[in-house]
Scaffold this motif. Structure first.
Motif, PDB file in Angstrom:
ATOM      1  N   SER A  14      71.088  51.569  48.861  1.00 56.04           N
ATOM      2  CA  SER A  14      70.453  50.337  49.335  1.00 56.04           C
ATOM      3  C   SER A  14      69.952  50.501  50.764  1.00 56.04           C
ATOM      4  N   HIS A  15      70.737  51.182  51.592  1.00 54.11           N
ATOM      5  CA  HIS A  15      70.306  51.416  52.967  1.00 54.11           C
ATOM      6  C   HIS A  15      69.049  52.276  53.012  1.00 54.11           C
ATOM      7  N   GLY A  16      69.017  53.302  52.200  1.00 57.73           N
ATOM      8  CA  GLY A  16      67.822  54.147  52.169  1.00 57.73           C
ATOM      9  C   GLY A  16      66.616  53.410  51.634  1.00 57.73           C
ATOM     10  N   TRP A  17      66.831  52.534  50.625  1.00 65.17           N
ATOM     11  CA  TRP A  17      65.716  51.761  50.077  1.00 65.17           C
ATOM     12  C   TRP A  17      65.146  50.800  51.106  1.00 65.17           C
ATOM     13  N   LEU A  18      66.012  50.125  51.867  1.00 70.37           N
ATOM     14  CA  LEU A  18      65.538  49.218  52.917  1.00 70.37           C
ATOM     15  C   LEU A  18      64.828  49.973  54.016  1.00 70.37           C
ATOM     16  N   THR A  19      65.343  51.154  54.371  1.00 67.85           N
ATOM     17  CA  THR A  19      64.689  51.953  55.413  1.00 67.85           C
ATOM     18  C   THR A  19      63.285  52.349  54.989  1.00 67.85           C
ATOM     19  N   ARG A  20      63.149  52.802  53.742  1.00 65.23           N
ATOM     20  CA  ARG A  20      61.818  53.182  53.252  1.00 65.23           C
ATOM     21  C   ARG A  20      60.885  51.972  53.192  1.00 65.23           C
ATOM     22  N   LEU A  21      61.439  50.816  52.840  1.00 63.36           N
ATOM     23  CA  LEU A  21      60.607  49.620  52.753  1.00 63.36           C
ATOM     24  C   LEU A  21      60.085  49.214  54.121  1.00 63.36           C
ATOM     25  N   PHE A  22      60.947  49.260  55.137  1.00 56.55           N
ATOM     26  CA  PHE A  22      60.498  48.867  56.467  1.00 56.55           C
ATOM     27  C   PHE A  22      59.686  49.961  57.143  1.00 56.55           C
ATOM     28  N   ASP A  23      59.741  51.171  56.631  1.00 54.15           N
ATOM     29  CA  ASP A  23      58.854  52.221  57.122  1.00 54.15           C
ATOM     30  C   ASP A  23      57.465  52.116  56.503  1.00 54.15           C
ATOM     31  N   TYR A  24      57.323  51.305  55.457  1.00 62.78           N
ATOM     32  CA  TYR A  24      56.033  51.112  54.798  1.00 62.78           C
ATOM     33  C   TYR A  24      55.198  50.156  55.652  1.00 62.78           C
ATOM     34  N   LYS A  25      54.114  50.658  56.242  1.00 60.01           N
ATOM     35  CA  LYS A  25      53.364  49.909  57.251  1.00 60.01           C
ATOM     36  C   LYS A  25      52.817  48.582  56.743  1.00 60.01           C
ATOM     37  N   PRO A  26      52.173  48.517  55.564  1.00 55.85           N
ATOM     38  CA  PRO A  26      51.672  47.211  55.115  1.00 55.85           C
ATOM     39  C   PRO A  26      52.765  46.151  54.992  1.00 55.85           C
ATOM     40  N   LEU A  28      55.567  46.036  56.718  1.00 51.26           N
ATOM     41  CA  LEU A  28      55.985  45.676  58.072  1.00 51.26           C
ATOM     42  C   LEU A  28      54.973  44.735  58.722  1.00 51.26           C
ATOM     43  N   VAL A  29      53.676  44.999  58.519  1.00 48.54           N
ATOM     44  CA  VAL A  29      52.641  44.109  59.051  1.00 48.54           C
ATOM     45  C   VAL A  29      52.763  42.721  58.441  1.00 48.54           C
ATOM     46  N   PHE A  30      53.018  42.675  57.131  1.00 46.43           N
ATOM     47  CA  PHE A  30      53.158  41.384  56.447  1.00 46.43           C
ATOM     48  C   PHE A  30      54.352  40.606  56.993  1.00 46.43           C
ATOM     49  N   ILE A  31      55.480  41.286  57.214  1.00 45.62           N
ATOM     50  CA  ILE A  31      56.671  40.619  57.749  1.00 45.62           C
ATOM     51  C   ILE A  31      56.404  40.067  59.147  1.00 45.62           C
ATOM     52  N   CYS A  32      55.700  40.843  59.978  1.00 47.12           N
ATOM     53  CA  CYS A  32      55.416  40.401  61.344  1.00 47.12           C
ATOM     54  C   CYS A  32      54.455  39.209  61.363  1.00 47.12           C
ATOM     55  N   LEU A  33      53.518  39.179  60.398  1.00 48.73           N
ATOM     56  CA  LEU A  33      52.544  38.088  60.348  1.00 48.73           C
ATOM     57  C   LEU A  33      53.062  36.860  59.611  1.00 48.73           C
ATOM     58  N   LEU A  34      54.185  36.983  58.927  1.00 48.69           N
ATOM     59  CA  LEU A  34      54.674  35.886  58.102  1.00 48.69           C
ATOM     60  C   LEU A  34      54.919  34.597  58.894  1.00 48.69           C
ATOM     61  N   PRO A  35      55.538  34.630  60.099  1.00 45.15           N
ATOM     62  CA  PRO A  35      55.700  33.368  60.843  1.00 45.15           C
ATOM     63  C   PRO A  35      54.362  32.725  61.209  1.00 45.15           C
ATOM     64  N   ALA A  36      53.401  33.547  61.644  1.00 50.66           N
ATOM     65  CA  ALA A  36      52.087  32.988  61.981  1.00 50.66           C
ATOM     66  C   ALA A  36      51.396  32.425  60.749  1.00 50.66           C
ATOM     67  N   LEU A  37      51.524  33.128  59.619  1.00 47.11           N
ATOM     68  CA  LEU A  37      50.930  32.629  58.382  1.00 47.11           C
ATOM     69  C   LEU A  37      51.568  31.308  57.962  1.00 47.11           C
ATOM     70  N   GLY A  38      52.858  31.193  58.160  1.00 49.43           N
ATOM     71  CA  GLY A  38      53.530  29.939  57.830  1.00 49.43           C
ATOM     72  C   GLY A  38      53.037  28.783  58.686  1.00 49.43           C
ATOM     73  N   LEU A  39      52.886  29.025  59.995  1.00 47.65           N
ATOM     74  CA  LEU A  39      52.372  27.985  60.886  1.00 47.65           C
ATOM     75  C   LEU A  39      50.952  27.586  60.520  1.00 47.65           C
ATOM     76  N   LEU A  40      50.111  28.583  60.217  1.00 48.65           N
ATOM     77  CA  LEU A  40      48.738  28.283  59.820  1.00 48.65           C
ATOM     78  C   LEU A  40      48.703  27.487  58.521  1.00 48.65           C
ATOM     79  N   LEU A  41      49.584  27.840  57.606  1.00 50.99           N
ATOM     80  CA  LEU A  41      49.611  27.135  56.329  1.00 50.99           C
ATOM     81  C   LEU A  41      50.005  25.671  56.508  1.00 50.99           C
ATOM     82  N   VAL A  42      50.976  25.414  57.387  1.00 51.36           N
ATOM     83  CA  VAL A  42      51.468  24.054  57.575  1.00 51.36           C
ATOM     84  C   VAL A  42      50.525  23.219  58.416  1.00 51.36           C
ATOM     85  N   PHE A  43      50.031  23.800  59.522  1.00 49.08           N
ATOM     86  CA  PHE A  43      49.266  23.019  60.490  1.00 49.08           C
ATOM     87  C   PHE A  43      47.753  23.179  60.366  1.00 49.08           C
TER      88      PHE A  43
END
Length: 317
Positions: A14-26, A28-43
């Motif tokens: 499980s640790h290796g799977w999570l590491t590979r997932l967070f090493d996957y750039k798209p 990681l970009v989606f996770i970083c943009l998720l709060p901004a996307l949520g704000l845009l969706l609401v407001f």
């Protein structure tokens, strides 16, 4: 294999799977943009979607509406006040944008030179931009007052050019030009500082090479400054058009659409019909009618000014 060994193996997997997932750039970009996307969706997305839906209903304040299709838009097509507001909005946006860009570019070129107290001058230029819009509107309201106008006082009592004070806001055309002048005054700092930032990025070696080739001041501006400024010009023009086209506070605080609805913009008319007038469906329809104009302005800025050849300073034949 013991239970402990199986647990360690599962944990490592499980640790290796999570590491590979967070090493996957798209991802990681989606996770970083998720709060901004949520704000845009609401407001942003929800109010926009609700406004579009209301435009197709007969909703009024205090009463749920029903779907009526394009009836609101059909009634606006035959509404002379709405037609006047569209014409006013186009005039207001076009003239104010040209005025802001002409004066802002001149001011940016001036501040790009070596002047005494240059830093202080740059700070002072930002004052019209950072002052709250309502305070600016109140100041202009006093400047345009028919009895206490400082402009009329200078023209009548100091210079003796007129016999009576000017009623800037009492007639349609003087009121329109007065609002345009107020918008230009308020918008010049944004254009000037943005273009000044673009001028600071142009290498002096380009001007030196042009001077060695015998180019005069106009030729250096046309063939060096203007092509190099095109990317920032496209961005600033887009934002300036959007800000001016959707201007509400300045116009509503000074004239509230008067005299006799002659200075209404689409934004002020949408507010008047939707909130004080209680006709939410009709007000939303006016607001939705602004969207095609904004899209066309954005596309014009992108295709006409932000093309690759312009950014590279090449000819667009």
């Amino acid at each position: 294999m013991t239970i402990a060994a199986e647990a360690r193996a599962g944990h490592q997997f499980s640790h290796g799977w999570l590491t590979r997932l967070f090493d996957y750039k798209p991802f990681l970009v989606f996770i970083c943009l998720l709060p901004a996307l949520g704000l845009l969706l609401v407001f942003l997305s929800y109010p926009l979607g609700l406004g579009v839906w209301l435009a197709f209903t007969d909703t009024r304040i205090g009463r749920a509406g029903y779907f009526i299709g394009f009836e609101n838009f059909q009634s606006l097509w035959h509404d002379p006040v709405f037609i006047t507001s569209v014409w006013n909005t186009l005039l207001y946006t076009g003239v104010a944008t040209v005025g802001k860009f002409a004066l802002g570019l001149w001011l940016a070129l001036l501040l790009n030179n070596h002047l005494p107290f240059k830093s202080l001058l740059r700070a002072l230029i930002l004052v019209p931009w950072i002052v709250p819009t309502v305070l600016s509107a109140i100041a202009f309201w006093w400047i345009y007052d028919p009895q206490f106008s400082i402009i009329s006082y200078i023209l009548v009592d100091v210079l003796g050019w007129r016999d009576t004070y000017i009623d800037f806001l009492g007639a349609p055309w003087p009121a329109r030009w007065s609002l345009i002048a107020a918008n230009i005054w308020r918008g010049i700092p944004f254009v000037a500082i943005s273009l000044l930032a673009g001028l600071q990025t142009i290498s002096p070696a380009l001007y030196e090479a042009a001077m060695l080739d015998g180019a005069n001041a106009w030729q250096r501006f046309r063939h060096v400054t203007l092509p190099m400024l095109m990317p920032i010009l496209a961005v600033v023009l887009t934002f300036s058009v959007l800000f001016t086209f959707t201007d509400f506070q300045l116009v509503y605080a000074i004239t509230r659409g008067g005299p006799i609805n002659s200075t209404h913009l689409m934004a002020t008319l949408a507010f008047q019909r939707g909130i004080p007038g209680g006709q939410l469906g009709e007000g939303a329809a006016i607001a939705v009618a602004m969207i095609p104009f904004l899209v066309m302005a954005t596309l014009f800025s992108y295709f006409a000014l932000a093309r690759r050849k312009w950014q590279q300073g090449e000819d667009n034949d």
